[in-house]
Design a protein around this motif. Structure first.
Motif, short mmCIF file in Angstrom:
data_model
loop_
_atom_site.label_atom_id
_atom_site.label_comp_id
_atom_site.label_asym_id
_atom_site.label_seq_id
_atom_site.Cartn_x
_atom_site.Cartn_y
_atom_site.Cartn_z
N HIS A 43 100.13 58.93 -53.35
CA HIS A 43 99.53 58.06 -54.36
C HIS A 43 98.11 58.48 -54.73
O HIS A 43 97.77 58.57 -55.92
N ALA A 44 97.29 58.75 -53.69
CA ALA A 44 95.89 59.10 -53.97
C ALA A 44 95.81 60.39 -54.79
O ALA A 44 95.02 60.50 -55.74
N ASP A 45 96.65 61.36 -54.43
CA ASP A 45 96.65 62.62 -55.18
C ASP A 45 97.11 62.40 -56.62
O ASP A 45 96.55 62.97 -57.56
N ALA A 46 98.15 61.56 -56.75
CA ALA A 46 98.68 61.31 -58.10
C ALA A 46 97.63 60.63 -58.97
O ALA A 46 97.47 60.95 -60.15
N GLU A 47 96.89 59.72 -58.38
CA GLU A 47 95.83 59.03 -59.13
C GLU A 47 94.74 60.03 -59.53
O GLU A 47 94.32 60.07 -60.69
N ASP A 48 94.34 60.83 -58.58
CA ASP A 48 93.28 61.81 -58.83
C ASP A 48 93.72 62.79 -59.93
O ASP A 48 92.97 63.07 -60.88
N GLY B 66 93.82 47.89 -64.08
CA GLY B 66 92.48 48.40 -63.81
C GLY B 66 92.35 49.90 -64.00
O GLY B 66 91.29 50.48 -63.73
N TYR B 67 93.42 50.52 -64.46
CA TYR B 67 93.43 51.99 -64.52
C TYR B 67 92.35 52.56 -65.45
O TYR B 67 91.61 53.47 -65.10
N PHE B 68 92.29 51.98 -66.63
CA PHE B 68 91.36 52.56 -67.62
C PHE B 68 89.90 52.36 -67.18
O PHE B 68 89.08 53.26 -67.36
N ASP B 69 89.60 51.21 -66.57
CA ASP B 69 88.23 50.98 -66.09
C ASP B 69 87.86 52.02 -65.02
O ASP B 69 86.76 52.56 -65.01
#
Lengths: 197, 287
Positions: A43-48, B66-69
């Motif tokens: 998840h963290a990698d995908a978000e980054d 909250g993604y865009f923020d």
């Protein structure tokens, strides 16, 4: 989003129209995150990765060829970012997939063929989804990437070849092999429950 | 390379809807003649449809809200001037989420195969009412009398068959074509209207027979058919594409095929005599 909408959005982004970037992020964030997650299983990698993709797009919109598909361009950036990320990471533990309802192609809509008041069906559907994820984990990274891009991200074989720097023949070969392996992996999975039973 | 080998080279293009009509027709002719290739093609199509059931990875609404923020904060931290970003005034998504192009190809492939193979088996070797009753008995007590269940089965089967013909015409209609006349819209509208009229009574009967999933399938079909029936004679291609996307988003063809396969499977399965010693199988549909 169809081709026409994609072209319009790309033009608005290039023009720097207020609100266009947010609209663009809202339209693609789930798919970019999803692709990054499928490639990294984290998840963290995908978000980054997904955030870095949007920043790259924001910075480099001027280099976008308007005759290309915006989504193809975006997926190409995502795949490259994910591969870079994986190359830099010496060790990464497998993260269990988040348990989510819904379908891949229509990300926010619960499956309407699985009645929520039917626990047996829900369990069967969940089992099938887990089998699918497991099957995808058992094929090679290259086969999986080709399959994901063709099957869930709608890139043509030619676009995949360009994205991954492969020949068209190699892409076909990877895709054919991936389907055959998935077929074998899913061999004992019952057909998804449908009406009539 | 053997003829079968050359044919297999076309499988992927066909399954993903990238094969031109001439070669597609050639492939279908070969599949008609070659059970081995047909089996392989059919198995691949089924695998692709099964893989289409994959769930999206979704961290949840709160995350997306909250993604865009978060992105803006990161852009600021990275020294990228954050864009002025009013929230969009209107939803970006189309009424029906667009499905990948392959969905039409694979669904069409399976539908055609099912039409040619499974439905053919269903209709040519239709199980007589007595046997149908035994099949129903495998699943436990039926609340529907045998004769009416058989009648309902036939009506449902015919309804699904006719609906599928309409949907296949739509799915296989080339969205890039400039002339919508190729779709023979007046005929499609006429049949759709007739099917919409039948839907209400059929849904009622399916409800009475507690066939909730079939009832829902007919209801989903009804929505699509109403849209087709209400298309204007001068309908533009985008209206047709929206209906196609609507049918695809509900996996309508896939669901029809599953329904047919299940019924074909039920009827082809060796019939065990119902009784205390009979093996407990998966409950069969009553119809």
């Amino acid at each position: 989003m169809d081709g026409l909408d994609e072209s319009r959005l790309a033009a608005r982004l290039i023009d720097g129209e207020p609100g266009a970037f947010r609209e663009f992020v809202d339209a693609y964030k789930k798919r970019i995150y999803g692709l990054a997650y499928e490639l990294t299983r984290n998840h963290a990698d995908a978000e980054d990765i997904s955030q870095s993709v949007f920043i790259k797009v924001y910075r480099g919109m001027g280099t976008f060829q308007q005759d290309a598909r915006l989504s193809s361009w975006l997926y190409r950036i995502t795949v490259n970012a994910a591969l870079d990320h994986l190359r830099k990471r010496p060790f990464f533990p497998q993260e269990k997939p988040l348990s989510v309802p819904g379908r891949f192609a229509d990300d926010s809509v619960p499956r309407d063929d699985v009645p929520r008041d039917d626990p047996g069906r829900e369990a069967e559907a969940a089992l099938l989804r887990r089998k699918i994820d497991e099957a995808l984990e058992r094929i090679s990274d290259r086969e999986k990437t080709v399959f994901l891009l063709r099957h869930y991200y709608d890139l043509s074989l030619k676009e995949i070849a360009e994205t991954l720097g492969l020949t068209l023949g190699s892409v076909k070969s990877y895709l054919f092999r991936s389907i055959k392996k998935l077929q074998k992996e899913l061999g004992e999975v019952p057909a998804p429950s449908g009406p009539g039973g | 390379m053997s003829r079968c080998g050359k044919t297999k080279d076309l499988f992927l293009d066909s399954l993903y809807g990238e094969l031109d009509p001439v070669r597609e027709a050639g492939l279908m002719r070969h599949l008609d003649e070659c059970p081995s290739c047909r089996g392989e093609y059919e198995a691949m199509a089924r695998t692709l449809l099964t893989m289409g059931r994959k769930a999206a990875v979704d961290p949840g609404r709160e995350y997306w809200d909250g993604y865009f923020d978060k992105l803006e904060r990161r852009m600021a931290a990275d020294g990228v001037s954050a864009p002025s970003s009013p929230a969009p005034q209107a939803p970006v998504r189309a009424p029906f989420a667009r499905l990948p192009r392959w969905a039409f190809g694979a669904a069409g492939a399976v539908a055609l195969l099912a039409a040619g193979i499974l439905i053919g088996r269903l209709t040519l070797h239709r199980v007589p009412p007595a046997e149908n009753t035994l099949a129903a008995g495998r699943g436990g007590a039926s609340v529907v009398p045998a004769a009416s269940a058989s009648d309902l089965s036939l009506r449902t089967s015919r309804y699904l068959d006719r609906s599928k013909v309409i949907l296949l015409a739509l799915v296989n209609f080339d969205g890039g074509a400039k002339d919508i006349a190729g779709l023979n819209l007046p005929r499609q509208k006429e049949v759709s209207q007739a099917l919409v009229k039948e839907a209400s009574a059929l849904k009622g009967d399916l409800k009475a027979a507690k066939e909730r999933q079939l009832e829902r399938l007919v209801a989903d079909l009804e929505l699509i058919l109403v849209q087709i029936a209400n298309l204007k004679a001068e309908a533009d291609l985008s209206s047709v594409e929206i209906i196609k996307a609507g049918a695809a988003s509900k996996d309508i063809l896939f669901q029809i095929n599953l329904s047919e396969m299940r019924r074909a499977d039920d009827k082809n399965r060796p019939v065990a005599k119902a009784g205390p010693g009979a093996p407990a199988g998966k409950p069969a549909s009553k119809i």
